[in-house]
Motif scaffolding. Structure first.
Motif, PDB file in Angstrom:
ATOM      1  N   PRO A  36     -80.556   3.339 -11.337  1.00  0.00           N
ATOM      2  CA  PRO A  36     -79.163   2.942 -11.533  1.00  0.00           C
ATOM      3  C   PRO A  36     -78.870   1.513 -11.095  1.00  0.00           C
ATOM      4  N   SER A  37     -77.884   0.950 -11.739  1.00  0.00           N
ATOM      5  CA  SER A  37     -77.295  -0.303 -11.265  1.00  0.00           C
ATOM      6  C   SER A  37     -75.984   0.110 -10.596  1.00  0.00           C
ATOM      7  N   ALA A  38     -75.155  -0.827 -10.270  1.00  0.00           N
ATOM      8  CA  ALA A  38     -73.879  -0.508  -9.630  1.00  0.00           C
ATOM      9  C   ALA A  38     -72.956   0.268 -10.563  1.00  0.00           C
ATOM     10  N   VAL A  39     -73.177   0.163 -11.870  1.00  0.00           N
ATOM     11  CA  VAL A  39     -72.253   0.751 -12.831  1.00  0.00           C
ATOM     12  C   VAL A  39     -72.810   1.979 -13.541  1.00  0.00           C
ATOM     13  N   LYS A  40     -74.085   1.957 -13.902  1.00  0.00           N
ATOM     14  CA  LYS A  40     -74.656   3.032 -14.715  1.00  0.00           C
ATOM     15  C   LYS A  40     -76.169   3.089 -14.500  1.00  0.00           C
ATOM     16  N   VAL A  41     -76.803   4.073 -15.132  1.00  0.00           N
ATOM     17  CA  VAL A  41     -78.265   4.128 -15.141  1.00  0.00           C
ATOM     18  C   VAL A  41     -78.744   3.112 -16.167  1.00  0.00           C
ATOM     19  N   GLU A  42     -79.450   2.098 -15.702  1.00  0.00           N
ATOM     20  CA  GLU A  42     -79.919   1.041 -16.605  1.00  0.00           C
ATOM     21  C   GLU A  42     -81.152   1.466 -17.399  1.00  0.00           C
ATOM     22  N   PHE A  43     -82.058   2.186 -16.724  1.00  0.00           N
ATOM     23  CA  PHE A  43     -83.250   2.675 -17.401  1.00  0.00           C
ATOM     24  C   PHE A  43     -83.805   3.849 -16.611  1.00  0.00           C
ATOM     25  N   GLN A  44     -84.754   4.538 -17.219  1.00  0.00           N
ATOM     26  CA  GLN A  44     -85.457   5.598 -16.516  1.00  0.00           C
ATOM     27  C   GLN A  44     -86.932   5.231 -16.508  1.00  0.00           C
ATOM     28  N   VAL A  81     -80.929   5.975 -23.071  1.00  0.00           N
ATOM     29  CA  VAL A  81     -81.347   5.135 -21.945  1.00  0.00           C
ATOM     30  C   VAL A  81     -82.835   4.810 -22.115  1.00  0.00           C
ATOM     31  N   PRO A  82     -83.218   3.531 -22.051  1.00  0.00           N
ATOM     32  CA  PRO A  82     -84.635   3.192 -22.220  1.00  0.00           C
ATOM     33  C   PRO A  82     -85.515   3.793 -21.130  1.00  0.00           C
ATOM     34  N   ILE A  83     -86.725   4.155 -21.522  1.00  0.00           N
ATOM     35  CA  ILE A  83     -87.717   4.689 -20.587  1.00  0.00           C
ATOM     36  C   ILE A  83     -88.857   3.680 -20.501  1.00  0.00           C
ATOM     37  N   PHE A  84     -89.231   3.338 -19.286  1.00  0.00           N
ATOM     38  CA  PHE A  84     -90.371   2.472 -19.026  1.00  0.00           C
ATOM     39  C   PHE A  84     -91.421   3.264 -18.263  1.00  0.00           C
ATOM     40  N   LEU A  85     -92.677   2.856 -18.397  1.00  0.00           N
ATOM     41  CA  LEU A  85     -93.738   3.451 -17.603  1.00  0.00           C
ATOM     42  C   LEU A  85     -94.867   2.471 -17.436  1.00  0.00           C
ATOM     43  N   THR A  86     -95.599   2.644 -16.359  1.00  0.00           N
ATOM     44  CA  THR A  86     -96.845   1.905 -16.161  1.00  0.00           C
ATOM     45  C   THR A  86     -97.961   2.909 -16.330  1.00  0.00           C
ATOM     46  N   THR A  87     -99.018   2.491 -17.000  1.00  0.00           N
ATOM     47  CA  THR A  87    -100.114   3.409 -17.285  1.00  0.00           C
ATOM     48  C   THR A  87    -101.393   2.614 -17.540  1.00  0.00           C
ATOM     49  N   LEU A  88    -102.484   3.306 -17.668  1.00  0.00           N
ATOM     50  CA  LEU A  88    -103.756   2.672 -18.002  1.00  0.00           C
ATOM     51  C   LEU A  88    -103.798   2.345 -19.492  1.00  0.00           C
ATOM     52  N   ARG A  89    -104.434   1.241 -19.819  1.00  0.00           N
ATOM     53  CA  ARG A  89    -104.540   0.820 -21.215  1.00  0.00           C
ATOM     54  C   ARG A  89    -105.108   1.936 -22.106  1.00  0.00           C
ATOM     55  N   LEU A 139     -95.124  -7.755 -18.908  1.00  0.00           N
ATOM     56  CA  LEU A 139     -94.488  -7.465 -17.619  1.00  0.00           C
ATOM     57  C   LEU A 139     -93.203  -8.272 -17.459  1.00  0.00           C
ATOM     58  N   SER A 140     -93.168  -9.467 -17.996  1.00  0.00           N
ATOM     59  CA  SER A 140     -91.976 -10.312 -17.869  1.00  0.00           C
ATOM     60  C   SER A 140     -90.744  -9.705 -18.537  1.00  0.00           C
ATOM     61  N   GLN A 141     -90.940  -8.765 -19.470  1.00  0.00           N
ATOM     62  CA  GLN A 141     -89.814  -8.107 -20.136  1.00  0.00           C
ATOM     63  C   GLN A 141     -89.436  -6.785 -19.466  1.00  0.00           C
ATOM     64  N   ALA A 142     -90.229  -6.351 -18.523  1.00  0.00           N
ATOM     65  CA  ALA A 142     -89.940  -5.108 -17.807  1.00  0.00           C
ATOM     66  C   ALA A 142     -88.870  -5.372 -16.748  1.00  0.00           C
ATOM     67  N   PRO A 143     -88.114  -4.343 -16.395  1.00  0.00           N
ATOM     68  CA  PRO A 143     -87.139  -4.519 -15.313  1.00  0.00           C
ATOM     69  C   PRO A 143     -87.840  -4.953 -14.020  1.00  0.00           C
ATOM     70  N   ARG A 144     -87.185  -5.813 -13.277  1.00  0.00           N
ATOM     71  CA  ARG A 144     -87.769  -6.323 -12.034  1.00  0.00           C
ATOM     72  C   ARG A 144     -88.149  -5.202 -11.072  1.00  0.00           C
ATOM     73  N   ALA A 145     -87.459  -4.081 -11.149  1.00  0.00           N
ATOM     74  CA  ALA A 145     -87.757  -2.953 -10.268  1.00  0.00           C
ATOM     75  C   ALA A 145     -89.177  -2.427 -10.468  1.00  0.00           C
ATOM     76  N   LEU A 146     -89.809  -2.743 -11.587  1.00  0.00           N
ATOM     77  CA  LEU A 146     -91.176  -2.274 -11.865  1.00  0.00           C
ATOM     78  C   LEU A 146     -92.246  -3.309 -11.516  1.00  0.00           C
ATOM     79  N   TRP A 147     -91.850  -4.526 -11.236  1.00  0.00           N
ATOM     80  CA  TRP A 147     -92.828  -5.591 -11.061  1.00  0.00           C
ATOM     81  C   TRP A 147     -93.786  -5.345  -9.903  1.00  0.00           C
ATOM     82  N   PHE A 148     -93.288  -4.927  -8.751  1.00  0.00           N
ATOM     83  CA  PHE A 148     -94.184  -4.710  -7.608  1.00  0.00           C
ATOM     84  C   PHE A 148     -95.167  -3.586  -7.903  1.00  0.00           C
ATOM     85  N   GLU A 149     -94.641  -2.483  -8.437  1.00  0.00           N
ATOM     86  CA  GLU A 149     -95.518  -1.352  -8.758  1.00  0.00           C
ATOM     87  C   GLU A 149     -96.588  -1.754  -9.770  1.00  0.00           C
TER      88      GLU A 149
END
Length: 131
Positions: free
Chosen positions: A31-39, A70-78, A94-104
């Motif tokens: 979620p962001s302050a207003v809504k669920v931005e992505f899952q 709501v868009p769904i993102f995932l990290t996975t093996l190629r 990765l640059s187009q992924a939400p920043r919340a996924l960058w560290f993972e």
């Protein structure tokens, strides 16, 4: 399975005729302050004895339906891209992924290389994020 962010209330499970857990999946709302931005697809597992029967595909379809628009993102093996591509997911930079996924994604890249001799990728089910 990514052990981070596990929450039993978000799991979708598939049981066999004997009631044994055969497959499960989990979406984590971001979620962001207003809504669920992505899952984020945090978990999708099929028991070895149940693989090849379409359970992973069924759980994935149900999770995508649950997410709605709501868009769904995932990290996975190629090497798993073909499975997710059948469900409409596409690789994104990765640059187009939400920043919340960058560290993972950064940490997972190291683990994927060392543990699986593979590359970690980010996928999304929304075409506007695709390269």
């Amino acid at each position: 399975m990514n052990p981070l962010g596990l929450n039993a209330s978000r799991f979708l499970v598939a049981l066999d005729a004997q009631g044994t857990l055969s497959a499960c999946g989990q979406l984590e709302p971001k979620p962001s302050a207003v809504k669920v931005e992505f899952q984020e697809l945090r978990t999708l597992i099929v028991a070895k004895s149940a693989r090849g029967q379409g359970l992973g595909t069924s759980v994935m379809k149900a999770l995508v339906e649950r997410a709605g628009s709501v868009p769904i993102f995932l990290t996975t093996l190629r090497k798993t891209i073909p499975f997710y591509a059948r469900a409409g997911f596409q690789e994104i930079p990765l640059s187009q992924a939400p920043r919340a996924l960058w560290f993972e994604a950064a940490a997972g890249t190291v683990v994927a290389r060392l543990a699986a001799n593979d590359q970690l990728v980010v996928l999304c089910n929304q075409p506007r994020f695709s390269s």
